[in-house]
Design an enzyme around this catalytic site. Structure first.
Site, PDB file in Angstrom:
ATOM      1  CB  THR A 110      40.379  85.366  16.992  1.00  0.00           C
ATOM      2  OG1 THR A 110      40.175  86.611  16.333  1.00  0.00           O
ATOM      3  CG2 THR A 110      39.269  85.182  18.008  1.00  0.00           C
ATOM      4  CE1 TYR A 128      35.875  82.893  14.783  1.00  0.00           C
ATOM      5  CE2 TYR A 128      36.748  85.082  15.251  1.00  0.00           C
ATOM      6  CZ  TYR A 128      36.938  83.773  14.839  1.00  0.00           C
ATOM      7  OH  TYR A 128      38.206  83.345  14.484  1.00  0.00           O
TER       8      TYR A 128
HETATM    9  N1  LIG Z   1      41.507  83.297   8.964  1.00  0.00           N
HETATM   10  C1  LIG Z   1      41.720  84.182   9.933  1.00  0.00           C
HETATM   11  O1  LIG Z   1      42.034  85.349   9.666  1.00  0.00           O
HETATM   12  C2  LIG Z   1      41.622  83.770  11.369  1.00  0.00           C
HETATM   13  C3  LIG Z   1      41.868  84.734  12.347  1.00  0.00           C
HETATM   14  C4  LIG Z   1      41.795  84.357  13.690  1.00  0.00           C
HETATM   15  C5  LIG Z   1      41.507  83.045  14.052  1.00  0.00           C
HETATM   16  N2  LIG Z   1      41.244  82.128  13.093  1.00  0.00           N
HETATM   17  C6  LIG Z   1      40.918  80.764  13.501  1.00  0.00           C
HETATM   18  O2  LIG Z   1      41.777  79.851  12.829  1.00  0.00           O
HETATM   19  C7  LIG Z   1      41.101  78.628  12.581  1.00  0.00           C
HETATM   20  C8  LIG Z   1      41.261  78.245  11.124  1.00  0.00           C
HETATM   21  O3  LIG Z   1      40.699  79.274  10.324  1.00  0.00           O
HETATM   22  P1  LIG Z   1      40.788  79.238   8.732  1.00  0.00           P
HETATM   23  O4  LIG Z   1      40.901  80.653   8.270  1.00  0.00           O
HETATM   24  O5  LIG Z   1      41.788  78.247   8.317  1.00  0.00           O
HETATM   25  O6  LIG Z   1      39.312  78.743   8.382  1.00  0.00           O
HETATM   26  P2  LIG Z   1      38.823  77.633   7.327  1.00  0.00           P
HETATM   27  O7  LIG Z   1      37.341  77.732   7.258  1.00  0.00           O
HETATM   28  O8  LIG Z   1      39.610  77.726   6.067  1.00  0.00           O
HETATM   29  O9  LIG Z   1      39.235  76.281   8.061  1.00  0.00           O
HETATM   30  C9  LIG Z   1      38.464  75.694   9.081  1.00  0.00           C
HETATM   31  C10 LIG Z   1      38.377  74.203   8.767  1.00  0.00           C
HETATM   32  O10 LIG Z   1      37.700  73.549   9.823  1.00  0.00           O
HETATM   33  C11 LIG Z   1      36.762  72.633   9.265  1.00  0.00           C
HETATM   34  N3  LIG Z   1      35.723  72.471  10.280  1.00  0.00           N
HETATM   35  C12 LIG Z   1      34.828  73.390  10.718  1.00  0.00           C
HETATM   36  N4  LIG Z   1      34.091  72.871  11.706  1.00  0.00           N
HETATM   37  C13 LIG Z   1      34.519  71.601  11.901  1.00  0.00           C
HETATM   38  C14 LIG Z   1      34.160  70.563  12.797  1.00  0.00           C
HETATM   39  N5  LIG Z   1      33.189  70.719  13.697  1.00  0.00           N
HETATM   40  N6  LIG Z   1      34.826  69.382  12.730  1.00  0.00           N
HETATM   41  C15 LIG Z   1      35.806  69.193  11.817  1.00  0.00           C
HETATM   42  N7  LIG Z   1      36.190  70.137  10.945  1.00  0.00           N
HETATM   43  C16 LIG Z   1      35.551  71.329  10.996  1.00  0.00           C
HETATM   44  C17 LIG Z   1      36.313  73.247   7.961  1.00  0.00           C
HETATM   45  O11 LIG Z   1      35.828  72.308   7.026  1.00  0.00           O
HETATM   46  C18 LIG Z   1      37.610  73.902   7.483  1.00  0.00           C
HETATM   47  O12 LIG Z   1      38.369  73.021   6.690  1.00  0.00           O
HETATM   48  C19 LIG Z   1      39.656  78.855  13.018  1.00  0.00           C
HETATM   49  O13 LIG Z   1      39.465  78.272  14.290  1.00  0.00           O
HETATM   50  C20 LIG Z   1      39.518  80.360  13.096  1.00  0.00           C
HETATM   51  O14 LIG Z   1      38.565  80.756  14.045  1.00  0.00           O
HETATM   52  C21 LIG Z   1      41.294  82.458  11.756  1.00  0.00           C
HETATM   53  O1  LIG Z   2      36.199  94.022   1.004  1.00  0.00           O
HETATM   54  C1  LIG Z   2      36.696  94.472   2.043  1.00  0.00           C
HETATM   55  C2  LIG Z   2      37.106  93.633   3.112  1.00  0.00           C
HETATM   56  C3  LIG Z   2      37.622  94.227   4.249  1.00  0.00           C
HETATM   57  N1  LIG Z   2      37.746  95.583   4.328  1.00  0.00           N
HETATM   58  C4  LIG Z   2      38.318  96.192   5.526  1.00  0.00           C
HETATM   59  O2  LIG Z   2      39.593  95.625   5.724  1.00  0.00           O
HETATM   60  C5  LIG Z   2      39.891  95.533   7.121  1.00  0.00           C
HETATM   61  C6  LIG Z   2      40.254  94.099   7.450  1.00  0.00           C
HETATM   62  O3  LIG Z   2      39.085  93.292   7.299  1.00  0.00           O
HETATM   63  P1  LIG Z   2      39.125  91.696   7.272  1.00  0.00           P
HETATM   64  O4  LIG Z   2      37.731  91.234   7.023  1.00  0.00           O
HETATM   65  O5  LIG Z   2      40.194  91.263   6.327  1.00  0.00           O
HETATM   66  O6  LIG Z   2      39.619  91.299   8.718  1.00  0.00           O
HETATM   67  P2  LIG Z   2      39.062  91.717  10.161  1.00  0.00           P
HETATM   68  O7  LIG Z   2      40.047  92.674  10.734  1.00  0.00           O
HETATM   69  O8  LIG Z   2      37.660  92.134  10.121  1.00  0.00           O
HETATM   70  O9  LIG Z   2      39.035  90.311  10.955  1.00  0.00           O
HETATM   71  C7  LIG Z   2      40.067  89.358  10.899  1.00  0.00           C
HETATM   72  O10 LIG Z   2      41.033  89.635  11.864  1.00  0.00           O
HETATM   73  C8  LIG Z   2      40.548  89.675  13.192  1.00  0.00           C
HETATM   74  C9  LIG Z   2      41.682  90.053  14.088  1.00  0.00           C
HETATM   75  O11 LIG Z   2      42.217  91.285  13.751  1.00  0.00           O
HETATM   76  C10 LIG Z   2      39.980  88.335  13.598  1.00  0.00           C
HETATM   77  O12 LIG Z   2      41.029  87.419  13.747  1.00  0.00           O
HETATM   78  C11 LIG Z   2      38.990  87.843  12.568  1.00  0.00           C
HETATM   79  O13 LIG Z   2      38.713  86.478  12.824  1.00  0.00           O
HETATM   80  C12 LIG Z   2      39.487  87.953  11.172  1.00  0.00           C
HETATM   81  O14 LIG Z   2      38.430  87.701  10.278  1.00  0.00           O
HETATM   82  C13 LIG Z   2      38.625  96.011   7.844  1.00  0.00           C
HETATM   83  O15 LIG Z   2      38.793  97.346   8.187  1.00  0.00           O
HETATM   84  C14 LIG Z   2      37.533  95.897   6.786  1.00  0.00           C
HETATM   85  O16 LIG Z   2      36.494  96.817   6.949  1.00  0.00           O
HETATM   86  C15 LIG Z   2      37.360  96.401   3.288  1.00  0.00           C
HETATM   87  O17 LIG Z   2      37.457  97.627   3.380  1.00  0.00           O
HETATM   88  N2  LIG Z   2      36.834  95.815   2.178  1.00  0.00           N
END
Ligand SMILES: NC(=O)c1ccc[n+]([C@@H]2O[C@H](COP(=O)([O-])OP(=O)(O)OC[C@H]3O[C@@H](n4cnc5c(N)ncnc54)[C@H](O)[C@@H]3O)[C@@H](O)[C@H]2O)c1
Ligand SMILES: O=c1ccn([C@@H]2O[C@H](COP(=O)(O)OP(=O)(O)O[C@H]3O[C@H](CO)[C@H](O)[C@H](O)[C@H]3O)[C@@H](O)[C@H]2O)c(=O)[nH]1
Length: 331
Positions: A117, A141
Site C-alpha cells: 500500500t 495498517y
Molecule cells: N482497497 C484498497 O484501496 C487497497 C489499497 C492498498 C492495499 N490494499 C490491499 O489489497 C488487499 C486486498 O484488499 P481489498 O480491497 O480487496 O480488500 P477485501 O476486504 O475486499 O479483500 C480481502 C479478502 O481477504 C479475505 N481475508 C482476510 N483475512 C484473511 C485470512 N487470514 N485468510 C484468508 N482470507 C482472508 C477477506 O475475506 C476478503 O475476501 C489487502 O491486502 C489490502 O491491504 C487495498
Molecule cells: O466519505 C468520504 C470518504 C473519503 N473522503 C476523503 O477522500 C480521500 C480518499 O479517502 P479514501 O478513504 O478513499 O482513501 P485513503 O486515501 O484514505 O486510503 C486508501 O488509499 C491509501 C493509499 O493512498 C491506502 O492504500 C489505503 O489502504 C486506502 O484505504 C481522503 O482525503 C478522505 O478524507 C471523504 O472526504 N469522504
C-alpha cells in the site's frame, strides 16, 4: 501450474483472479470469507474456504493444485480500525503473511506477488512519491504491510524465491463487464461512498476537510482502476517467470484528483445531485498522495487502459446498481 490467490473472494483479489482466468491460467482462491463472498469468486476458479495463516491447509492446497505462484491479497484493510485493534492487524497482515511465506518456501513456490500500500510511505515529504522514499507508516495498517515487505526482502535473499510487492494507491472502479466490484460490508473509500450516495444506498455523504493546502482545499489522491491494477498483477507474474528480480512498484497513474473533483464526476456521470456535507478533517489524511508511476511501466510494460476518472466512476456506479438488484433478488 496454478496461481494461489489468497483473498480472492474480496474486491481486488477477485479482479486479479478474473484477469488470470481471462489469460488462460488456472486459479485456486483461498479465502476465509471474513469480508469476501463466496459468490465473488470467479467462475472457473477453484475455491478453498480457510485461513492463509493455516500452514497445514496452505501446504495441502499448494500440493493438491500444483501451485507455482502466490498472489497474496488476504488481509485486514481499514486504517482507522488498525489504530483501535493494532494487534489484530499485525496478526492478520504480518503473522499470517509470515506463515504463508514459510509454506511457500518449504513447498518450493518461487514467485510471490504481494498487495502492499501507499500507506507504507506515511506522510511523504513530497509528491509524486517514488519507491525509494523512506518508509514511515503512520498507522498499524501501514506498518503491518511494511513488515511483510521486509520479510519478503529477507526471505528472497535467503531462499529460492522472488517477489514483487505492489504498493497500491487509491483503488476504485469495478470490472467493466460487471463480473465483480467492491462489496465490502464497511465501505470507507471515497468513490464507493459517493456511488452509494448517488444510487440511494446512503442518504448523503461528507467531505472530510476543505482546508488543506491544495487548489480547492480538499485532499488529492491518485485513483487507479481495479482492472488496470489486476492486469499489473498478471504482468508482475510474467515478469518473475521470465527471471525478473524481486522489486517493489507503485501502482497509480501519476496524477491526482481532489475529493471535490471526484464528487463532481460522480454527480455528472450519475446525473444525481446528492447531498454533500462538510465535516472535520479525518485524522491521518495527508493532503496529496500521487504515485511516481514510471517503474511499473518500464519494468512490467504496464499500459493502463482505464486512466479516466469518469470511466472509473461509471464502472463503480454500475456495480453499485447491480448490488442493489442482487439484494432485492436475495430478499
Ligand atoms: N482497497 C484498497 O484501496 C487497497 C489499497 C492498498 C492495499 N490494499 C490491499 O489489497 C488487499 C486486498 O484488499 P481489498 O480491497 O480487496 O480488500 P477485501 O476486504 O475486499 O479483500 C480481502 C479478502 O481477504 C479475505 N481475508 C482476510 N483475512 C484473511 C485470512 N487470514 N485468510 C484468508 N482470507 C482472508 C477477506 O475475506 C476478503 O475476501 C489487502 O491486502 C489490502 O491491504 C487495498
Ligand atoms: O466519505 C468520504 C470518504 C473519503 N473522503 C476523503 O477522500 C480521500 C480518499 O479517502 P479514501 O478513504 O478513499 O482513501 P485513503 O486515501 O484514505 O486510503 C486508501 O488509499 C491509501 C493509499 O493512498 C491506502 O492504500 C489505503 O489502504 C486506502 O484505504 C481522503 O482525503 C478522505 O478524507 C471523504 O472526504 N469522504
Amino acid at each position: 501450474m496454478t496461481v494461489l490467490v489468497t483473498g480472492g473472494a474480496g474486491y481486488i483479489g477477485s479482479h486479479a483472479a478474473l484477469a488470470l482466468l481471462d489469460g488462460g491460467r488456472d486459479v485456486v482462491v483461498l479465502d476465509n470469507l471474513s469480508q469476501g463472498h463466496r459468490w465473488a469468486v470467479p467462475t472457473g476458479a477453484a475455491f478453498v474456504e480457510g485461513d492463509c495463516g493455516d500452514e497445514d491447509l496452505v501446504r495441502r492446497v499448494i500440493a493438491e493444485h500444483d501451485v507455482t505462484a502466490i498472489m497474496h491479497f488476504a488481509g485486514s484493510i481499514i486504517v482507522p480500525d488498525s489504530v483501535i485493534y493494532p494487534l489484530e492487524y499485525y496478526r492478520n497482515n504480518t503473522v499470517n503473511s509470515r506463515a504463508l511465506l514459510q509454506v511457500a518456501v518449504d513447498s518450493g513456490v518461487k514467485h510471490f506477488i504481494f498487495s502492499s500500500t501507499a500507506g507504507v510511505y506515511g506522510e511523504p515529504k513530497a509528491t509524486p512519491i517514488n519507491e525509494d522514499f523512506a518508509l514511515k507508516p503512520i498507522s498499524p495498517y501501514g506498518t503491518s504491510k511494511m513488515m511483510t515487505e521486509k520479510m519478503l526482502a529477507d526471505a528472497a535473499i535467503a531462499h529460492d524465491l522472488r517477489y514483487v510487492a505492489l504498493r497500491y494507491f487509491n483503488v476504485a472502479g469495478a470490472d467493466p463487464k460487471g463480473r465483480s466490484g467492491q462489496t465490502s460490508r464497511k465501505a470507507t473509500h471515497l468513490i464507493k461512498i459517493a456511488s452509494q450516495a448517488a444510487t440511494g444506498t446512503r442518504p448523503q455523504m461528507a467531505i472530510y476537510g476543505e482546508d488543506y493546502e491544495t487548489p480547492d482545499g480538499t485532499c488529492i489522491r491518485d485513483y487507479i482502476h481495479v482492472s488496470d491494477l489486476a492486469n499489473a498483477h498478471v504482468l508482475a507474474l510474467e515478469y518473475l517467470e521470465r527471471g525478473g528480480e524481486s522489486d517493489v512498484m507503485n501502482c497509480g497513474y501519476g496524477r491526482g484528483f481532489s475529493v471535490r473533483e471526484v464528487i463532481g464526476a460522480v454527480k455528472k456521470v450519475s446525473g444525481v445531485d446528492f447531498e454533500v456535507e462538510l465535516a472535520d478533517r479525518r485524522p491521518g489524511d495527508p493532503a496529496a498522495l500521487i504515485a511516481a508511476a514510471d517503474r511499473i511501466r518500464q519494468k512490467l510494460g504496464w499500459t493502463p487502459v482505464h486512466d479516466d476518472l469518469e470511466d472509473i466512476v461509471r464502472h463503480a456506479l454500475d456495480w453499485e446498481q447491480s448490488l442493489k438488484s442482487r439484494e432485492v433478488s436475495a430478499a
